[in-house]
Design a protein around this motif. Structure first.
Motif, PDB file in Angstrom:
ATOM      1  N   GLY A  59      -9.970  -8.015  -0.104  1.00 40.94           N
ATOM      2  CA  GLY A  59      -9.047  -6.889  -0.115  1.00 40.94           C
ATOM      3  C   GLY A  59      -7.718  -7.221  -0.768  1.00 40.94           C
ATOM      4  O   GLY A  59      -7.185  -6.455  -1.577  1.00 40.94           O
ATOM      5  N   CYS A  82      -7.147  -9.605  -2.949  1.00 40.40           N
ATOM      6  CA  CYS A  82      -7.365  -9.846  -4.383  1.00 40.40           C
ATOM      7  C   CYS A  82      -7.536  -8.526  -5.146  1.00 40.40           C
ATOM      8  O   CYS A  82      -7.035  -8.388  -6.268  1.00 40.40           O
ATOM      9  CB  CYS A  82      -8.589 -10.730  -4.579  1.00 40.40           C
ATOM     10  SG  CYS A  82      -8.358 -12.446  -4.037  1.00 40.40           S
ATOM     11  N   LEU A  83      -8.220  -7.569  -4.549  1.00 38.61           N
ATOM     12  CA  LEU A  83      -8.393  -6.270  -5.213  1.00 38.61           C
ATOM     13  C   LEU A  83      -7.070  -5.519  -5.319  1.00 38.61           C
ATOM     14  O   LEU A  83      -6.853  -4.778  -6.287  1.00 38.61           O
ATOM     15  CB  LEU A  83      -9.411  -5.425  -4.450  1.00 38.61           C
ATOM     16  CG  LEU A  83     -10.880  -5.778  -4.671  1.00 38.61           C
ATOM     17  CD1 LEU A  83     -11.774  -4.891  -3.810  1.00 38.61           C
ATOM     18  CD2 LEU A  83     -11.268  -5.632  -6.141  1.00 38.61           C
ATOM     19  N   GLN A  84      -6.187  -5.717  -4.354  1.00 41.86           N
ATOM     20  CA  GLN A  84      -4.867  -5.080  -4.453  1.00 41.86           C
ATOM     21  C   GLN A  84      -4.085  -5.670  -5.627  1.00 41.86           C
ATOM     22  O   GLN A  84      -3.404  -4.931  -6.363  1.00 41.86           O
ATOM     23  CB  GLN A  84      -4.096  -5.269  -3.153  1.00 41.86           C
ATOM     24  CG  GLN A  84      -2.750  -4.544  -3.096  1.00 41.86           C
ATOM     25  CD  GLN A  84      -2.879  -3.065  -2.850  1.00 41.86           C
ATOM     26  OE1 GLN A  84      -3.888  -2.455  -3.191  1.00 41.86           O
ATOM     27  NE2 GLN A  84      -1.856  -2.468  -2.259  1.00 41.86           N
ATOM     28  N   ALA A  90      -9.192  -1.872  -1.569  1.00 44.33           N
ATOM     29  CA  ALA A  90      -8.439  -2.993  -0.999  1.00 44.33           C
ATOM     30  C   ALA A  90      -7.866  -2.628   0.362  1.00 44.33           C
ATOM     31  O   ALA A  90      -7.912  -3.430   1.311  1.00 44.33           O
ATOM     32  CB  ALA A  90      -7.314  -3.399  -1.952  1.00 44.33           C
ATOM     33  N   SER A 144      -5.547  -4.084  -8.707  1.00 45.53           N
ATOM     34  CA  SER A 144      -5.105  -2.701  -8.865  1.00 45.53           C
ATOM     35  C   SER A 144      -3.698  -2.633  -9.455  1.00 45.53           C
ATOM     36  O   SER A 144      -3.431  -1.868 -10.390  1.00 45.53           O
ATOM     37  CB  SER A 144      -5.138  -1.989  -7.511  1.00 45.53           C
ATOM     38  OG  SER A 144      -4.739  -0.640  -7.632  1.00 45.53           O
ATOM     39  N   THR A 170      -8.881  -4.623   3.876  1.00 42.64           N
ATOM     40  CA  THR A 170      -7.824  -5.330   4.603  1.00 42.64           C
ATOM     41  C   THR A 170      -7.629  -4.755   5.994  1.00 42.64           C
ATOM     42  O   THR A 170      -7.431  -5.493   6.970  1.00 42.64           O
ATOM     43  CB  THR A 170      -6.503  -5.263   3.814  1.00 42.64           C
ATOM     44  OG1 THR A 170      -6.720  -5.720   2.479  1.00 42.64           O
ATOM     45  CG2 THR A 170      -5.434  -6.121   4.472  1.00 42.64           C
ATOM     46  N   ASP A 216       0.831  -1.203   0.000  1.00 40.96           N
ATOM     47  CA  ASP A 216       0.000   0.000   0.000  1.00 40.96           C
ATOM     48  C   ASP A 216       0.867   1.256   0.000  1.00 40.96           C
ATOM     49  O   ASP A 216       0.575   2.223  -0.714  1.00 40.96           O
ATOM     50  CB  ASP A 216      -0.921  -0.008   1.225  1.00 40.96           C
ATOM     51  CG  ASP A 216      -1.841   1.200   1.264  1.00 40.96           C
ATOM     52  OD1 ASP A 216      -2.531   1.462   0.257  1.00 40.96           O
ATOM     53  OD2 ASP A 216      -1.864   1.893   2.297  1.00 40.96           O
TER      54      ASP A 216
END
Length: 341
Positions: free
Chosen positions: A120, A122-124, A157, A127, A161, A65
């Motif tokens: 979360g 998986c979405l990262q 995400a 992205s 998370t 992140d």
């Protein structure tokens, strides 16, 4: 009564040292405690396995992140984006957080924080995957729209998370164990803030070598975290009664302490995202001082929100609190772009 031999006496002394007794000759083990009346009760700590698993996933995610922000910022800078244009690319990242925290709190209460954590992560990945398609030859307007859209999934995400990381400390701590709760929250918050800095550094260093290398390394960290979340957690962790797992519960502003904390958090994070130019040495000094104060403040805030959250609706309460956090960041992000320009 048979006489006690010297060998038996030594064994009894050794047993007493390892398993002390109270005045009633009842053994006191690590799983028991004495009450004020002298009675011994079983008070075994709940398993910390969910805390270790979620903390591992959350900290690995935190590195990525921090990195994604620096990768986007520095690559955008290399494409001659202005400060305001860079700020715009993060608007959906922050705006998504406002709504995601609301939805994440309800989702965590309804389907468990394992579900929000896995989604979360998986979405990262998604992205980062979108950022692979960022083409240097695109017109600036096209690039801004695309990157803003791609970073939005990173914002979603992050807050999905984060819910697990903040909620699990309450779930593995019994009521009344304030010291233990504070220790767990402080450890998690301190490590998260430190590794966010590691993410900033790694993202900056890797993108200086190669943009696609930076994306690939960060995606590998997410892939490493996923098996822990998928295989190690119970799907019912963090679920609440149906009456506490709905949007109506979020806006029941009957928790005064939580309301004050949420308002304070919004202003705190609005301030952290403002940046102004000029007087570099003075600015650095202020930033260092602020970082120390912020780190302490962040730990205390994180502890208080889980302390004041009701156990039966902890995910919903944490979601509401971090909605205010995201709103403050959104204001700060746009404000920093305007002021710097």
């Amino acid at each position: 009564m048979a006489p006690v031999t010297a060998d038996q006496s030594i064994k009894q002394s050794h047993s007493t040292l390892n398993n002390p007794v109270n005045e009633n000759d009842v053994p006191i083990t690590l799983a028991t405690k004495e009450t004020e009346s002298g009675a011994v009760t079983n008070d075994a700590d709940p398993s910390l396995k969910p805390f270790y698993i979620i903390t591992t996933c959350y900290l690995l995610f935190t590195i990525t992140d921090g990195a994604i922000r620096m990768i986007i910022l520095l690559f955008a800078y290399s494409q001659s984006f202005s400060a305001m244009e860079v700020a715009i690319t993060f608007t959906l990242y922050e705006l998504a957080g406002v709504f995601t925290n609301l939805g994440a709190g309800v989702a965590g209460a309804r389907w468990g924080i394992k579900a929000t954590l896995v989604v979360g992560l998986c979405l990262q990945l998604f992205s980062y995957g979108l950022l692979f398609a960022w083409n240097e030859d695109w017109e600036k307007t096209t690039a801004i729209i695309y990157v803003t859209f791609a970073s939005m999934f990173g914002g979603i995400a992050k807050d999905l998370t984060k819910l697990g990381g903040k909620t699990v400390t309450k779930l593995v701590t019994k009521d009344g164990q304030k010291t233990r709760l504070f220790k767990l929250v402080s450890i998690l918050t301190g490590m998260k803030n430190s590794l966010k800095g590691v993410g900033y550094f790694l993202g900056s260093a890797l993108v200086a070598v190669n943009y696609y290398l930076a994306l690939g390394v960060m995606m590998s960290l997410i892939v490493a975290a996923l098996p822990f979340a998928v295989l190690g957690l119970d799907k019912g962790l963090g679920t609440a009664k149906k009456s506490n797992a709905n949007f109506k519960e979020i806006f029941k502003l009957n928790n005064r302490n939580l309301n004050y904390l949420s308002l304070a958090r919004m202003f705190l994070f609005a301030f952290t995202d403002y940046n102004r130019g000029g007087m570099t040495a003075w600015i650095i000094s202020i930033i260092v001082f602020f970082a120390v104060v912020f780190a302490v403040n962040s730990s205390i805030h994180s502890y208080l929100v889980v302390k004041y959250a009701k156990r039966e609706k902890v995910a919903v309460s944490v979601g509401f609190y971090y909605m205010s956090n995201a709103a403050g960041r959104l204001v700060g992000t746009l404000g920093s772009g305007v002021l710097y320009r």
